[in-house]
Enzyme design. Structure first.
Site, PDB file in Angstrom:
ATOM      1  N   ASN A  12       0.783  -1.077   0.090  1.00 32.20           N
ATOM      2  CA  ASN A  12       0.002  -0.079   0.108  1.00 32.20           C
ATOM      3  C   ASN A  12       0.789   1.081  -0.053  1.00 32.20           C
ATOM      4  O   ASN A  12       1.769   1.378   0.868  1.00 32.20           O
ATOM      5  CB  ASN A  12      -0.977  -0.184   1.352  1.00 32.20           C
ATOM      6  CG  ASN A  12      -2.007   1.231   1.322  1.00 32.20           C
ATOM      7  OD1 ASN A  12      -1.511   2.111   0.879  1.00 32.20           O
ATOM      8  ND2 ASN A  12      -3.113   0.652   1.734  1.00 32.20           N
ATOM      9  N   HIS A  15       0.853   6.338   1.980  1.00 36.61           N
ATOM     10  CA  HIS A  15       1.571   7.251   2.976  1.00 36.61           C
ATOM     11  C   HIS A  15       2.678   7.776   2.401  1.00 36.61           C
ATOM     12  O   HIS A  15       3.465   8.788   3.094  1.00 36.61           O
ATOM     13  CB  HIS A  15       1.753   6.500   4.568  1.00 36.61           C
ATOM     14  CG  HIS A  15       0.612   6.273   5.076  1.00 36.61           C
ATOM     15  ND1 HIS A  15      -0.343   7.300   5.497  1.00 36.61           N
ATOM     16  CD2 HIS A  15      -0.148   5.153   5.268  1.00 36.61           C
ATOM     17  CE1 HIS A  15      -1.228   6.930   5.920  1.00 36.61           C
ATOM     18  NE2 HIS A  15      -1.262   5.486   5.902  1.00 36.61           N
ATOM     19  N   HIS A  48      -5.665   3.707  -1.427  1.00 35.69           N
ATOM     20  CA  HIS A  48      -7.224   4.187  -1.206  1.00 35.69           C
ATOM     21  C   HIS A  48      -7.313   5.442  -1.589  1.00 35.69           C
ATOM     22  O   HIS A  48      -6.668   6.478  -1.110  1.00 35.69           O
ATOM     23  CB  HIS A  48      -7.095   3.840   0.553  1.00 35.69           C
ATOM     24  CG  HIS A  48      -8.294   4.122   1.175  1.00 35.69           C
ATOM     25  ND1 HIS A  48      -8.560   4.199   2.300  1.00 35.69           N
ATOM     26  CD2 HIS A  48      -9.754   4.738   0.370  1.00 35.69           C
ATOM     27  CE1 HIS A  48      -9.932   4.515   2.770  1.00 35.69           C
ATOM     28  NE2 HIS A  48     -10.538   4.779   1.437  1.00 35.69           N
ATOM     29  N   ARG A  50      -9.590   8.070  -0.854  1.00 40.30           N
ATOM     30  CA  ARG A  50     -10.405   8.543   0.036  1.00 40.30           C
ATOM     31  C   ARG A  50     -11.288   9.684  -0.479  1.00 40.30           C
ATOM     32  O   ARG A  50     -10.755  10.512  -1.376  1.00 40.30           O
ATOM     33  CB  ARG A  50      -9.871   8.855   1.392  1.00 40.30           C
ATOM     34  CG  ARG A  50      -9.265   8.026   2.084  1.00 40.30           C
ATOM     35  CD  ARG A  50      -8.414   8.155   3.634  1.00 40.30           C
ATOM     36  NE  ARG A  50      -9.548   8.766   4.432  1.00 40.30           N
ATOM     37  CZ  ARG A  50     -10.113   7.847   5.401  1.00 40.30           C
ATOM     38  NH1 ARG A  50      -9.307   6.884   5.639  1.00 40.30           N
ATOM     39  NH2 ARG A  50     -10.932   8.376   6.181  1.00 40.30           N
ATOM     40  N   ARG A  54      -6.991  12.935   1.266  1.00 35.84           N
ATOM     41  CA  ARG A  54      -6.090  13.048   1.996  1.00 35.84           C
ATOM     42  C   ARG A  54      -4.555  12.514   1.756  1.00 35.84           C
ATOM     43  O   ARG A  54      -3.585  13.091   2.366  1.00 35.84           O
ATOM     44  CB  ARG A  54      -6.358  12.453   3.291  1.00 35.84           C
ATOM     45  CG  ARG A  54      -6.363  11.332   3.873  1.00 35.84           C
ATOM     46  CD  ARG A  54      -6.410  10.928   5.282  1.00 35.84           C
ATOM     47  NE  ARG A  54      -7.726  11.421   5.806  1.00 35.84           N
ATOM     48  CZ  ARG A  54      -8.358  10.902   6.979  1.00 35.84           C
ATOM     49  NH1 ARG A  54      -7.708  10.066   7.852  1.00 35.84           N
ATOM     50  NH2 ARG A  54      -9.555  11.395   7.160  1.00 35.84           N
ATOM     51  N   HIS A  55      -4.846  11.608   0.973  1.00 35.42           N
ATOM     52  CA  HIS A  55      -3.364  11.107   0.286  1.00 35.42           C
ATOM     53  C   HIS A  55      -3.324  10.898  -0.847  1.00 35.42           C
ATOM     54  O   HIS A  55      -2.795  11.557  -1.834  1.00 35.42           O
ATOM     55  CB  HIS A  55      -2.947  10.037   1.203  1.00 35.42           C
ATOM     56  CG  HIS A  55      -3.573   8.910   1.826  1.00 35.42           C
ATOM     57  ND1 HIS A  55      -4.595   8.242   0.932  1.00 35.42           N
ATOM     58  CD2 HIS A  55      -4.312   8.366   2.959  1.00 35.42           C
ATOM     59  CE1 HIS A  55      -5.478   7.389   1.477  1.00 35.42           C
ATOM     60  NE2 HIS A  55      -5.050   7.749   2.986  1.00 35.42           N
ATOM     61  N   GLU A  75      -8.638   0.721  -3.047  1.00 39.20           N
ATOM     62  CA  GLU A  75      -9.457   0.632  -1.989  1.00 39.20           C
ATOM     63  C   GLU A  75     -10.395   1.960  -2.040  1.00 39.20           C
ATOM     64  O   GLU A  75      -9.897   3.264  -2.378  1.00 39.20           O
ATOM     65  CB  GLU A  75      -8.613   0.876  -0.668  1.00 39.20           C
ATOM     66  CG  GLU A  75      -7.997  -0.538  -0.373  1.00 39.20           C
ATOM     67  CD  GLU A  75      -7.370  -0.458   0.977  1.00 39.20           C
ATOM     68  OE1 GLU A  75      -7.485   0.698   1.644  1.00 39.20           O
ATOM     69  OE2 GLU A  75      -6.816  -1.515   1.536  1.00 39.20           O
ATOM     70  N   THR A 106      -8.462   3.618   8.704  1.00 41.05           N
ATOM     71  CA  THR A 106      -9.687   2.698   8.500  1.00 41.05           C
ATOM     72  C   THR A 106      -9.800   1.890  10.318  1.00 41.05           C
ATOM     73  O   THR A 106      -9.033   1.308  10.407  1.00 41.05           O
ATOM     74  CB  THR A 106      -9.475   1.746   7.544  1.00 41.05           C
ATOM     75  OG1 THR A 106      -9.497   2.328   6.253  1.00 41.05           O
ATOM     76  CG2 THR A 106     -11.132   0.992   7.413  1.00 41.05           C
ATOM     77  N   GLU A 156     -11.315  -9.135   2.495  1.00 42.93           N
ATOM     78  CA  GLU A 156      -9.906  -9.020   3.454  1.00 42.93           C
ATOM     79  C   GLU A 156     -10.308  -8.903   4.868  1.00 42.93           C
ATOM     80  O   GLU A 156     -11.168  -8.248   5.301  1.00 42.93           O
ATOM     81  CB  GLU A 156      -9.522  -7.638   2.827  1.00 42.93           C
ATOM     82  CG  GLU A 156      -7.890  -7.463   3.500  1.00 42.93           C
ATOM     83  CD  GLU A 156      -7.191  -6.439   2.846  1.00 42.93           C
ATOM     84  OE1 GLU A 156      -6.402  -5.812   3.542  1.00 42.93           O
ATOM     85  OE2 GLU A 156      -7.357  -6.162   1.658  1.00 42.93           O
ATOM     86  N   HIS A 199      -3.950  -4.773   7.716  1.00 41.88           N
ATOM     87  CA  HIS A 199      -4.121  -3.685   8.627  1.00 41.88           C
ATOM     88  C   HIS A 199      -3.335  -4.026   9.911  1.00 41.88           C
ATOM     89  O   HIS A 199      -3.686  -4.977  10.625  1.00 41.88           O
ATOM     90  CB  HIS A 199      -5.630  -3.382   9.247  1.00 41.88           C
ATOM     91  CG  HIS A 199      -5.620  -2.073   9.465  1.00 41.88           C
ATOM     92  ND1 HIS A 199      -5.979  -0.973   8.734  1.00 41.88           N
ATOM     93  CD2 HIS A 199      -5.859  -1.500  10.805  1.00 41.88           C
ATOM     94  CE1 HIS A 199      -6.286   0.043   9.430  1.00 41.88           C
ATOM     95  NE2 HIS A 199      -5.996   0.049  10.519  1.00 41.88           N
ATOM     96  N   GLY A 200      -2.212  -3.087  10.066  1.00 43.30           N
ATOM     97  CA  GLY A 200      -1.377  -3.191  11.056  1.00 43.30           C
ATOM     98  C   GLY A 200      -0.221  -4.154  10.847  1.00 43.30           C
ATOM     99  O   GLY A 200       0.427  -4.288  12.080  1.00 43.30           O
TER     100      GLY A 200
END
Length: 255
Positions: A12, A15, A48, A50, A54-55, A75, A106, A156, A199-200
């Site tokens: 991903n 960022h 993603h 959004r 924002r990114h 996403e 998320t 997912e 995630h994480g």
């Protein structure tokens, strides 16, 4: 035990765009990061788009689709605007996720049980367009059953609660969340769904979850971009790939 399918790594790049947008320019370029990740061994790229941009930006998605050689996992929230962009972009896959403007990231899985009437036409439109649909959900039996009924070919599993508990050293919670993931992955596979997770995840949790034969793809972003600041993105991808391979290899010893 039958041989487990290969485990794919989706990187991903959100960022990279977060860092770029902090200064409002064009660098660092998330598409360049995606190309580098693929060269280092990534099997696909996740981004993603959004609602608040924002990114990732609209033009990032268009460039990713045009320039990368591996599958693009788009996403997005289930909105009319995002559906139109996805149908225009035609990524390999769309992962439908919950989205709130005030959240930092998320925060949980999509409620496909409560939103099935809204989601059904989205999934149908994407399926008809030849775009694979993935639903980002908690490892909850009711959510998994509904995902299968909605004819989404992929889920997912949201691994955030488990990963947080592992990092916090809360063994009881980590064990409980892990068992939910194990049970959910087995249920989803038996329902005919392809199972991804994300995630994480970090090197440790990725290695652990790689030992679940039902899971065929991990999507990882934030942790990898943080590590890349210190060792470079290519090395981060190679180290994550190695951790996943170690986890997958444990299945051969079990067999």
């Amino acid at each position: 035990m039958p041989k487990a399918p290969p485990l794919r790594l989706g990187v991903n790049v959100d960022h990279v765009a977060t860092l770029r947008n902090a200064r409002g320019g064009d660098r660092p370029d998330p598409v360049r990061a995606a190309l580098l990740a693929i060269e280092a061994g990534a099997d696909g790229i996740t981004a993603h788009l959004r609602e608040d941009r924002r990114h990732i930006r609209d033009e990032d998605m268009a460039r990713l689709k045009a320039e990368i050689s591996k599958p693009l996992n788009f996403e997005m929230a289930a909105t009319a605007d995002m559906l139109a962009i996805a149908l225009r972009t035609k990524p390999h896959a769309v992962c439908l996720v919950p989205e709130r403007r005030e959240e930092l990231t998320t925060e949980g899985g999509l409620d496909v049980v409560g939103q099935h009437n809204t989601l059904a036409p989205f999934i149908a439109r994407l399926n008809d367009a030849g775009v694979r649909v993935s639903l980002f959900i908690a490892a909850d039996p009711a959510q998994i059953d509904m995902a299968a009924k909605l004819r989404a070919p992929v889920i997912e599993i949201h691994t955030g609660a488990w990963c947080d508990a592992v990092v916090d050293g809360d063994k009881a919670k980590a064990d409980a969340e892990w068992q939910r993931i194990v049970t959910g992955a087995t249920l989803a596979r038996s329902a005919g769904l392809e199972v991804h997770a994300g995630h994480g995840l970090d090197y440790v949790t990725a290695e652990t979850i790689a030992a679940l034969p039902e899971i065929v793809e991990l999507n990882i972003g934030y942790y990898m971009m943080g590590e890349a600041l210190f060792v470079g993105l290519a090395q981060t991808v190679r180290t994550m790939r190695a951790a996943m391979d170690r986890g997958r290899a444990k299945l051969e010893h079990i067999a």
